[in-house]
Each structure stands twice: as structure tokens, then as C-alpha cells.
Design a protein around this motif. Structure first.
Motif, PDB file in Angstrom:
ATOM      1  N   LEU A   9       0.828  -1.210   0.000  1.00 31.77           N
ATOM      2  CA  LEU A   9       0.000   0.000   0.000  1.00 31.77           C
ATOM      3  C   LEU A   9       0.864   1.263   0.000  1.00 31.77           C
ATOM      4  N   THR A  10       1.898   1.264   0.825  1.00 25.91           N
ATOM      5  CA  THR A  10       2.771   2.448   0.888  1.00 25.91           C
ATOM      6  C   THR A  10       3.495   2.672  -0.442  1.00 25.91           C
ATOM      7  N   ILE A  11       3.899   1.577  -1.087  1.00 29.13           N
ATOM      8  CA  ILE A  11       4.578   1.703  -2.387  1.00 29.13           C
ATOM      9  C   ILE A  11       3.603   2.216  -3.443  1.00 29.13           C
ATOM     10  N   ARG A  12       2.421   1.616  -3.478  1.00 30.32           N
ATOM     11  CA  ARG A  12       1.422   2.029  -4.475  1.00 30.32           C
ATOM     12  C   ARG A  12       0.999   3.482  -4.271  1.00 30.32           C
ATOM     13  N   GLU A  13       0.840   3.868  -3.019  1.00 30.81           N
ATOM     14  CA  GLU A  13       0.447   5.253  -2.737  1.00 30.81           C
ATOM     15  C   GLU A  13       1.551   6.232  -3.129  1.00 30.81           C
TER      16      GLU A  13
END
Length: 341
Positions: free
Chosen positions: A167-171
Motif C-alpha cells: 500500500l505504501t509503495i502504491r500510494e
């Protein structure tokens, strides 16, 4: 198929391959041209910014000297503001440098998505990813409530680690491509990644057994709330984007946000229920930290849940009064206008 037919087919294929080579050569040439054009655009963009900064500095010096603002200065300031907006739009079409986090994780790989359709497709995939993972987490949490099986518990916790890391990477990629997720809600996911990591290495001892059911109920509850948020926020965002009131790359994220006021606010009790649950978990873990078998993970998780619970509550409570105040001001303004009529 006869040999002659095979030979004829091959000859046709050779002709097709030559056409493919021509197209590929043109494609690679265009790619090189695009790269050169991007570099030229970035150079000109920086040049525009530099020249504008000089003009702005000159105007400020004139203002300090006590010069009277005439119509030319006012018009120039307006033009500068317009130009800044135009440059911002141009910048959105060009590749952007990765954030520090992305550079650490992915290196200097270019993650800018220049095609609008591809941007929206990536954003939609992000939304579906969250929805699917929430459903899986709910099923695993419910399963763990009724089955005391350590591997199943670890599967859920590992899923949470992977989910929040992803999630942090995608965000971060979405942010590079124009999404405006920021502030606490982004930090919240980084903290959640740490929390999931600590949970993963928490040994199976008596404190864990006492905490396990509470945690599984929490995951089940949060999964349901996240599903509700997705359904509600995606609908509101769709309407607001259609009206031009929100950015096309805005995403559904945890919590209550200012733009959500234009619709039902029924989510608030469920959100605050989740925040109270987080604080309750922090309190429970605090007491468990005094257990003879308690390890450092218990105290660390207690502080983490306390931070998340307070952060979520404070952030939401800041937004709600602001919107209530704005709503009241609009109501008063409308009342004054009606009286004037």
C-alpha cells in the motif's frame, strides 16, 4: 499442409517481419524523440520558473520601496498566477522524480505514468486491491476467531505486513502521478506496516493468547469499515469528479475528509468506533505488558496503537468542526442574502 504451402507461408511471414522491423524502428525513433522532448520541456519549465522568480523578486522590491501599485503591476501579478497554474498543468504531463521512499525501494526506476487512461487504470487497480485484501483479511480474521491454529494466524499477520508494505509503495507511485494523498493518512500506513511487522515476530505465549481474540475482532471490524468506506467514498468521489470538484487521481483513504461532507456522514460513528477500538487495544496491551511472559513487542504495540488511535481521532476531529463552521457560515450568508432581497 504440404511443403510448398509451408514455404509460401514462411515467405509471407518474412514479409510481415520486415514490416514489423520498420514499425519497430519507427517506434524506437519516436521513443528517443519523446525523451528528448521531455528533457527540452523540463529545461524550458525550469527557465520559466527562474524568470518568474526574478520578476516576483523585482515586484517585491518595488513594493518594499513604497511604490504605488498601478494597473500594470496588478495585471502582471494576475498573469504570473495564471502562468504558475499553466506550468503546473504542463509539469503534470512530464516524468517526475521518485520520492526518497521509492528510490530506496525501487531505485531510480521511472514510475511516472504519462498516459491518462493508464493513470486511471492504475488508480482503479489500487482501489480494487484494497477492497479484495480487506475481504480476505475479514475471512481470515473470522476463521482465526473459531480456529486456534498458529499457521493461520501467521498467514493473516503476514498478509497485513505485505498489504501495508504494498500500500505504501502504491500510494507513493500514485503521489508521483498526481494523487493528493498526504499528511497523517499516509503516515498511518507506514506506522501500520511497522505494527504488522511487530505482530509477525511476537512469539506465541500467554499474552498473545489473551490478546488474540481482541485483535481478530479488530481486524474483522476494520475490514467491514474499510469496505463501507470504499463503497461510500468511491461513490462520492465519482459524483464530485463529474462535477469537477475533485481531482481525477484522488483515491479512497481511511478516515473522514473534507470532501466527504457533500453526502451522508453516517460513516462517522463507525470510524470513531474503530478509533476507540484502537485505543482500547492500546490499553489492553499496556496491561498485558506487565504480564510475566510479556516481551518487548507488547509495549511497542501498545504505543503504536495509541499513536494510531490518537492520530486518527485528532485528525478527524479537526476536519469535522471545520466543515461544521463552513456550513454554518454558508447558512448565515444565505440568510443575509435572503433578507437583503
Amino acid at each position: 499442409m504440404e511443403v510448398e504451402e509451408c514455404v509460401k507461408e514462411w515467405e509471407d511471414l518474412v514479409a510481415d517481419y520486415k514490416r514489423l522491423e520498420t514499425i519497430n524502428k519507427e517506434y524506437t525513433t519516436k521513443l528517443e524523440e519523446v525523451g528528448e522532448l521531455q528533457a527540452a520541456c523540463l529545461k524550458e519549465l525550469e527557465h520559466q520558473k527562474y524568470r518568474m522568480s526574478i520578476i516576483n523578486a523585482a515586484l517585491k522590491r518595488l513594493e518594499k520601496k513604497g511604490g504605488v501599485k498601478d494597473e500594470r503591476v496588478t495585471n502582471l501579478e494576475k498573469e504570473i498566477m495564471k502562468r504558475k497554474a499553466m506550468l503546473h498543468e504542463i509539469k503534470a504531463t512530464l516524468p517526475k522524480q521518485n520520492s526518497l521512499y521509492l528510490r530506496i525501494i525501487l531505485g531510480n526506476v521511472n514510475v511516472s505514468i504519462l498516459n491518462k487512461n493508464d493513470k486511471f487504470k492504475y488508480k482503479d487497480e489500487y482501489e480494487k486491491f484494497k477492497l479484495i485484501l480487506s475481504a480476505i483479511a475479514f475471512i481470515l480474521a473470522v476463521g482465526n476467531l473459531y480456529i486456534d491454529f498458529r499457521p493461520l494466524q501467521l498467514i493473516l499477520i503476514f498478509l497485513l505486513v505485505w498489504y501495508y508494505c504494498t500500500l505504501t509503495i502504491r500510494e507513493s507511485i500514485l503521489k508521483v502521478n498526481g494523487s493528493r494523498i498526504k499528511g497523517w493518512w499516509r503516515l498511518h500506513h507506514f506506522i501500520s506496516t511497522v505494527v504488522a511487522g511487530i505482530l509477525l515476530i511476537w512469539p506465541q505465549n500467554q499474552p498473545w493468547e489473551e490478546f488474540r481474540h481482541t485483535f481478530m475482532w479488530f481486524i474483522a471490524y476494520i475490514s467491514v469499515v474499510q469496505y463501507m468506506q470504499f463503497r461510500y467514498q468511491s461513490g462520492v468521489l465519482y459524483r464530485l469528479k463529474a462535477l469537477g470538484a475533485r481531482h481525477n487521481m484522488d483515491i479512497t483513504i481511511e478516515g473522514f475528509h473534507s470532501w466527504m461532507w457533500r453526502g451522508l456522514s453516517y460513516l462517522l460513528p463507525f470510524l470513531f468506533g474503530g478509533y476507540v477500538f484502537q485505543l482500547y487495544i492500546a490499553y489492553t496491551l499496556y496491561h498485558l505488558s506487565y504480564h510475566p511472559e510479556a516481551t518487548w513487542q507488547v509495549a511497542a504495540l501498545s504505543m503504536s496503537f495509541l499513536l494510531i488511535g490518537i492520530g486518527n481521532t485528532v485528525t478527524t476531529m479537526i476536519v469535522v468542526p471545520q466543515k461544521l463552521s463552513e456550513k454554518e457560515q454558508k447558512w448565515r450568508q444565505n440568510k443575509v442574502e435572503q433578507k437583503a432581497e
